[in-house]
Design an enzyme around this catalytic site. Structure first.
Site, PDB file in Angstrom:
ATOM      1  N   ASP A  10     -27.271 -25.175  29.914  1.00 34.96           N
ATOM      2  CA  ASP A  10     -28.169 -26.260  29.458  1.00 34.96           C
ATOM      3  C   ASP A  10     -29.436 -25.808  28.745  1.00 34.96           C
ATOM      4  OD1 ASP A  10     -26.563 -28.382  30.221  1.00 34.96           O
ATOM      5  OD2 ASP A  10     -27.439 -28.539  32.220  1.00 34.96           O
ATOM      6  N   LYS A  92     -19.924 -30.262  29.536  1.00 38.33           N
ATOM      7  CA  LYS A  92     -19.807 -30.797  30.895  1.00 38.33           C
ATOM      8  C   LYS A  92     -20.519 -32.137  30.989  1.00 38.33           C
ATOM      9  CE  LYS A  92     -23.877 -28.211  32.492  1.00 38.33           C
ATOM     10  NZ  LYS A  92     -24.745 -29.245  33.052  1.00 38.33           N
ATOM     11  N   CYS A 125     -28.557 -27.729  37.850  1.00 37.42           N
ATOM     12  CA  CYS A 125     -27.296 -27.303  37.205  1.00 37.42           C
ATOM     13  C   CYS A 125     -26.936 -25.846  37.507  1.00 37.42           C
ATOM     14  CB  CYS A 125     -27.352 -27.568  35.708  1.00 37.42           C
ATOM     15  SG  CYS A 125     -27.309 -29.348  35.354  1.00 37.42           S
TER      16      CYS A 125
END
Ligand code: ZN
Length: 184
Positions: A10, A92, A125
């Protein structure tokens, strides 16, 4: 050390400069960059796991508001860390890079048994990806100066939890650089 892959989690516009901006995001970019440059030279796989949400569908958006919407600028990897030819990108829709993606299949096909985690955010995450990696039997290394969260406290809590609960190894990027450059 076994066969490693570097995961970049991310490092997207929305988390570094946009809607869900983490101040630690910009600070870790140079450290991650150095790792990636070194890993590419040695043929170590680099895998980006990127939020790519579907507006109006994804449950996560109810909690966090719209962010990293598939196809938007916010969902793109920051310019400084753009994937290059030979890198892998896994999209994702949840915190974990493993959830309903082909990350596990990809890692098995690459023969990877050790994951080096970098990116955002340490306690969300990164942590959920570490959990799923632990459940699947991978060795997990988290690079403390290549990960970050919304606050330093969240970052440190995330590191501590992963160390205590999943047995991850917490290292500095200089340690990984040494391991990469020492190994052939
Ligand atoms: Zn998300």
């Amino acid at each position: 050390m076994g066969k490693m892959a570097i995961l970049v989690i991310d490092m997207l516009e929305d988390f570094v400069r946009g809607k869900l901006k983490c101040d630690m995001g910009a600070k870790i970019i140079p450290n991650i960059r150095k790792l990636l440059v070194s890993a590419r030279k040695k043929g170590i796989p680099i895998i980006y796991t990127n939020d790519s949400h579907i507006q109006g569908i994804d449950k996560e958006l109810e909690l966090w508001g719209p962010h990293a919407i598939k196809g938007s600028r916010g969902a793109s990897v920051v310019e400084e860390l753009k994937p290059e030819e030979g890198d892998f990108v896994v999209e994702k829709r949840r915190y974990s890079g493993f959830f309903q993606t082909d990350l596990d299949l990809l890692l098995r096909e690459l023969g990877v048994d050790t994951l080096v985690l970098t990116g955002l955010t340490t306690n969300v995450c990164v942590k959920h990806t570490a959990a799923d990696a632990f459940f699947r039997g991978y060795k997990v290394i988290v690079v403390e100066d290549c990960t970050g969260a919304f606050t330093l406290e969240d970052h440190l809590d995330g590191l501590k939890y992963m160390k205590n609960i999943y047995g991850v190894e917490i290292v500095k990027s200089s340690d990984i650089l040494k391991a990469i450059e020492g190994g052939d």
